[in-house]
Design a protein around this motif. Structure first.
Motif, PDB file in Angstrom:
ATOM      1  N   SER A 112      -5.833  -0.437  -3.314  1.00  0.00           N
ATOM      2  CA  SER A 112      -4.965   0.021  -2.352  1.00  0.00           C
ATOM      3  C   SER A 112      -5.286  -0.334  -0.917  1.00  0.00           C
ATOM      4  N   GLY A 113      -4.401  -0.259   0.021  1.00  0.00           N
ATOM      5  CA  GLY A 113      -4.609  -0.766   1.371  1.00  0.00           C
ATOM      6  C   GLY A 113      -6.144  -0.185   1.863  1.00  0.00           C
ATOM      7  N   ASP A 118     -11.838  -0.816   3.506  1.00  0.00           N
ATOM      8  CA  ASP A 118     -12.865  -0.739   3.454  1.00  0.00           C
ATOM      9  C   ASP A 118     -13.786  -1.677   2.616  1.00  0.00           C
ATOM     10  N   LEU A 119     -13.209  -2.593   1.911  1.00  0.00           N
ATOM     11  CA  LEU A 119     -13.901  -3.739   1.353  1.00  0.00           C
ATOM     12  C   LEU A 119     -14.095  -4.777   2.426  1.00  0.00           C
ATOM     13  N   LEU A 120     -13.199  -5.010   3.337  1.00  0.00           N
ATOM     14  CA  LEU A 120     -13.169  -6.053   4.160  1.00  0.00           C
ATOM     15  C   LEU A 120     -14.430  -5.406   5.353  1.00  0.00           C
ATOM     16  N   LYS A 121     -14.220  -4.257   5.300  1.00  0.00           N
ATOM     17  CA  LYS A 121     -15.509  -3.985   6.279  1.00  0.00           C
ATOM     18  C   LYS A 121     -16.818  -3.885   5.631  1.00  0.00           C
ATOM     19  N   HIS A 132      -2.604  -4.354   9.456  1.00  0.00           N
ATOM     20  CA  HIS A 132      -2.825  -5.603   9.371  1.00  0.00           C
ATOM     21  C   HIS A 132      -3.628  -6.070   7.731  1.00  0.00           C
ATOM     22  N   THR A 133      -4.099  -4.966   7.183  1.00  0.00           N
ATOM     23  CA  THR A 133      -4.679  -5.147   5.785  1.00  0.00           C
ATOM     24  C   THR A 133      -3.415  -5.568   4.967  1.00  0.00           C
ATOM     25  N   TYR A 134      -2.373  -4.828   4.967  1.00  0.00           N
ATOM     26  CA  TYR A 134      -1.299  -5.128   4.351  1.00  0.00           C
ATOM     27  C   TYR A 134      -0.561  -6.465   4.486  1.00  0.00           C
ATOM     28  N   ASN A 135      -0.742  -6.808   5.707  1.00  0.00           N
ATOM     29  CA  ASN A 135      -0.116  -8.164   6.044  1.00  0.00           C
ATOM     30  C   ASN A 135      -1.287  -9.241   5.588  1.00  0.00           C
ATOM     31  N   LEU A 136      -2.418  -9.077   5.793  1.00  0.00           N
ATOM     32  CA  LEU A 136      -3.362  -9.964   4.849  1.00  0.00           C
ATOM     33  C   LEU A 136      -2.901 -10.073   3.659  1.00  0.00           C
TER      34      LEU A 136
END
Length: 169
Positions: A112-113, A118-121, A132-136
């Motif tokens: 999920s977004g 959380d993974l990015l962090k 921005h996560t959804y844009n990525l």
């Protein structure tokens, strides 16, 4: 009665426009053609309908061509904020997202977004907003798909008993 206009069979006008927009040489050719037409005496206001850009943009092309030659018609890199995530990190993120979220230690069967944020962090040390996560994700070629909830505590035998009782009444 006028002549019949030739219609394209294999391409739409949007596809042809995309071909022009995606190749720098084609873009320069279109700009050069506009400058050529201005050199022949056509007004930039007449040309704006044909080239589908503002008359001011055509005048800018002509000025840049006059000052810098053909190099003036080449699009220059634009300034802007540098992306937080590198190309290598994008490739790694894409690989991670193709596997299940459980493989990365999350208690969910799908991404999920919020999980990706959380993974990015945690994994990459990058702080992103949810939008921005959804844009990525969209940039990486992933699309949002609504999942169907699966509840492990659901007991199918009890459901069948309840269904049978409902049918009796």
């Amino acid at each position: 009665m006028g002549r019949k206009v030739k219609q394209l069979k294999n391409y739409t006008s949007e596809e042809v426009k995309a071909l022009i927009d995606n190749d720098d040489k084609h873009k320069v050719g279109v700009k050069l053609c506009a400058v050529y037409q201005m050199g022949k005496g056509k007004s930039s206001r007449v040309l704006e309908d044909f080239f589908q850009v503002s008359f001011k943009q055509i005048c800018n092309w002509a000025t840049r061509f006059d000052n810098e030659g053909i190099e003036g018609l080449v699009d220059k890199p634009r300034s802007g904020r540098k992306p937080n995530i590198s190309a290598e990190q994008k490739a790694e993120l894409s690989t991670i997202l193709k596997s299940s979220s459980e493989a990365m230690g999350y208690n969910s069967g799908s991404w999920s977004g919020t999980l990706v944020k959380d993974l990015l962090k945690n994994h990459f040390g990058l702080e992103y907003s949810i939008s921005h996560t959804y844009n990525l994700l969209h940039l990486l070629g992933f699309s949002f798909q609504r999942t169907k909830g699966v509840y492990p505590e659901r007991d199918e035998t009890k459901r069948e008993v309840v269904r049978a009782e409902i049918k009796k009444t």
